[in-house]
Design an enzyme around this catalytic site. Sequence first.
Site, mmCIF file in Angstrom:
data_model
loop_
_atom_site.group_PDB
_atom_site.id
_atom_site.type_symbol
_atom_site.label_atom_id
_atom_site.label_comp_id
_atom_site.label_asym_id
_atom_site.label_seq_id
_atom_site.Cartn_x
_atom_site.Cartn_y
_atom_site.Cartn_z
ATOM 1 N N GLU A 1 1.015 -1.115 -0.058
ATOM 2 C CA GLU A 1 0.087 -0.047 -0.068
ATOM 3 C C GLU A 1 0.959 1.316 0.211
ATOM 4 O O GLU A 1 0.496 2.139 -0.819
ATOM 5 C CB GLU A 1 -0.977 -0.046 1.409
ATOM 6 C CG GLU A 1 -1.910 1.245 1.224
ATOM 7 C CD GLU A 1 -2.986 1.324 0.229
ATOM 8 O OE1 GLU A 1 -3.606 0.086 -0.053
ATOM 9 O OE2 GLU A 1 -2.713 2.185 -0.808
ATOM 10 N N ASP B 1 -22.105 9.043 -12.045
ATOM 11 C CA ASP B 1 -22.895 7.753 -11.713
ATOM 12 C C ASP B 1 -22.162 7.421 -10.325
ATOM 13 O O ASP B 1 -20.909 7.629 -10.025
ATOM 14 C CB ASP B 1 -22.877 6.763 -12.843
ATOM 15 C CG ASP B 1 -21.444 6.604 -13.431
ATOM 16 O OD1 ASP B 1 -20.473 6.270 -12.855
ATOM 17 O OD2 ASP B 1 -21.345 6.554 -14.401
ATOM 18 N N GLY C 1 -22.727 11.102 -17.735
ATOM 19 C CA GLY C 1 -22.987 11.683 -16.583
ATOM 20 C C GLY C 1 -22.514 11.177 -15.473
ATOM 21 O O GLY C 1 -21.950 10.067 -15.328
ATOM 22 N N SER D 1 -7.137 2.167 -4.154
ATOM 23 C CA SER D 1 -5.808 2.603 -3.757
ATOM 24 C C SER D 1 -4.859 3.315 -4.923
ATOM 25 O O SER D 1 -4.097 3.848 -4.516
ATOM 26 C CB SER D 1 -5.070 1.616 -3.097
ATOM 27 O OG SER D 1 -5.504 1.227 -1.866
ATOM 28 N N ASP E 1 -15.949 10.905 -19.649
ATOM 29 C CA ASP E 1 -17.270 10.152 -18.999
ATOM 30 C C ASP E 1 -17.132 8.766 -19.254
ATOM 31 O O ASP E 1 -16.936 8.403 -20.191
ATOM 32 C CB ASP E 1 -18.577 10.943 -19.502
ATOM 33 C CG ASP E 1 -19.814 10.316 -18.713
ATOM 34 O OD1 ASP E 1 -19.703 9.839 -17.587
ATOM 35 O OD2 ASP E 1 -20.932 10.666 -19.261
ATOM 36 N N ILE E 2 -17.513 7.780 -18.306
ATOM 37 C CA ILE E 2 -17.153 6.496 -18.292
ATOM 38 C C ILE E 2 -18.694 5.864 -18.114
ATOM 39 O O ILE E 2 -19.270 6.183 -17.160
ATOM 40 C CB ILE E 2 -16.323 5.740 -17.021
ATOM 41 C CG1 ILE E 2 -15.093 6.692 -16.981
ATOM 42 C CG2 ILE E 2 -16.301 4.279 -17.166
ATOM 43 C CD1 ILE E 2 -14.376 6.417 -18.134
ATOM 44 N N ASP F 1 1.194 3.931 -3.045
ATOM 45 C CA ASP F 1 0.906 5.402 -2.601
ATOM 46 C C ASP F 1 2.047 6.361 -3.360
ATOM 47 O O ASP F 1 1.823 7.292 -3.824
ATOM 48 C CB ASP F 1 0.488 5.569 -1.546
ATOM 49 C CG ASP F 1 -0.880 4.758 -1.073
ATOM 50 O OD1 ASP F 1 -1.591 4.357 -2.035
ATOM 51 O OD2 ASP F 1 -1.055 5.026 0.095
#
Length: 603
Positions: free
Chosen positions: A276, A582, A580, A515, A557-558, A280
């Site tokens: 992690e 979601d 839009g 993450s 936009d996905i 990061d």
Amino acid sequence: MASLLAFCQVFIVDQGLMIQLFVLVAVAMCLALPSLSAPTYRDYSYWTRSTRASKHAVIDFQVALTQRNIDVADQLLIDISTPSSPNYGNHMSIDEILDLVAPPAPVSEEIVNFLEMNGCYNVENHRDMIKASARVEDVEALFEVEMYTYKHITNKKMTIVRSGESYKIPSQYADQIQMVAGISELPHQTTRPAPKKVDISKSDPGLVIPQTLYNLYNIPTGYQNNANTSLCLAEFQDDQSFNKKDLASFAKETAITPINVTNIVGPYSPSSPDGESTLDVQYGGAVAQTANIWFWTVQGWMYEFSTALFATTPAPWVVSMSWGWPENLQCQSGVASCTNGETSEQYVQRVNTEFLKIGLRGISLLAASGDQGAPGDGSPGCNNKKKPLSTIFPGASPYVTSVGATMLNAPTTAATPVGAAQPPICSKQKCATSTSETTCTYPDALITTGGGFSDYSPVPSWQASAVNAYLKSGVALPPSQYFNSSNRGFPDVSALGHNYAIFLSGGIEQVDGTSCSSPVFGGMIALLNSYRLNNKKPTLGFLNPLIYSAPSNCWNDITTGNNKCTESCCSKYGYLATAGWDPLTGRGTPNFANLLTYVKTLN
Ligand SMILES: *[C@@H]1O[C@H](CO)[C@@H](O)[C@H](O)[C@H]1NC(C)=O
Ligand SMILES: *[C@@H]1O[C@H](CO)[C@@H](O)[C@H](O)[C@H]1NC(C)=O
Ligand SMILES: *[C@@H]1O[C@H](CO)[C@@H](O)[C@H](O)[C@H]1NC(C)=O
């Protein structure tokens, strides 16, 4: 490959349950979920109570005082964070914020006196919070508890001193003290099902590297940042760490500007780096380029972190948290310091107010939206009949920017990975070539992007029209009893969360998770802040009003995919992506160059 055992051990800390939101390919996580059928306030299943604690053992705790004017502060935050407001960017000082929300000085002074008269020492008055230390015998008298040593059931060397029952707030201060952190909460170890094998036929099998992100999100490289721009990666384990040699190999093999970790706060043990922290720092740093990188390990959970961050000067301007746990399980599973009668909602609301205060200072908070889809960590086996959909905290907080995950579609043509200059890693490994994104979901990825509607926080004004448009779009929704459609929807934005190459303990690992997404988006905010600081303007601070008012060319936009799955199964219930906003990918993934153009128009 990090050993399975080492990987699992880092999940236990001495203050609370922490769930990291990422998965290493082929590494089984070894944590078990709390039994939802036994909603005891404190879960003893991972700890056995041993002897009474020594009278002289020392306990450190934090007393959260009841605040005031929270709705005024909330309106102020929205005002100073809304780009069209004449007050945009008028951030407040720590003292100004405390003048507004802290109780009158005599209240905290009286409680400081009371604690000192009752044996507490190192008592620090932070106006709406008091820090103190006390010996076990004094803690027992003050909070009407008996303190015990608890031993961890699997890791026998791990012990913790906590109360045998819930603490009580001294009755004469019932109105002035909201909660006390550090007395009663027991960390809770969980296991997750081993992720099943990824079906790589539907997603790009190539590795995501920094250049993939630069190209996909239109991020210029070669940035010479303002000397004050910064990105902080927050980790909730006292033994989390990254290794500087891994950072150097990562920079060399991916041909990026070396990452400069300038501030380390909290325990740091570089000899045992973990996934992690490494993820990061490598990806937050790669995107933020020459920004100051902070690495902050927290002992405790969100209350301890938020109060420490609020009080820090100078503070990092952008903070990414790739950690979370369902809002409604904060008390139940022992993550949070909740006393008898206190609910997860009260804990969540208190920390939300701390996040609000941080926003007023001009600091941007980002949180991952979770890796277990709409079912979330409350239904990881897709079989929780009572509450099949769950939320995440802090990822569903209205005071953070919640970041979901996408993945690359399988490439349609044999495109070149990342433009003309191939970094060294791509001559040894297959790098990603696709440039189209979809919702990140199991089984095509190891995780499913979290998203949904908060259990507790009503929809904020800056989000209302986007959420209403989704609810009225005609898209199929889960049964209405399983989510609160009048509440804050999350995430706000998204970024790739599948198949990242990280350098860990000398080797390359492939990583999935929201993450990945949160530090990447945070890196872009550090670059935007650099522009602001260079032009003598305040930092962007609380981002959400800006995110929802930015023109649509700032977002990719996905519109495909759903989040009905978790990391290991698929449920009947979840949300569908659509045009839009979601509750899977938010407004979409960023187009950095267009965002910068927009930010240049702001006061
Ligand atoms: C960085 O911040 C410090 C303290 O606010 C200020 O004195 C300095 O001028 C800033 N540097 C730049 C390059 O903006
Ligand atoms: C890293 O940051 C430190 C402290 O700000 C600075 O002195 C040093 O020059 C930086 N190193 C690089 C390689 O940018
Ligand atoms: C939905 O959340 C709001 C808080 O925003 C709360 O007042 C309301 O009772 C919740 N509705 C249900 C059905 O739980």
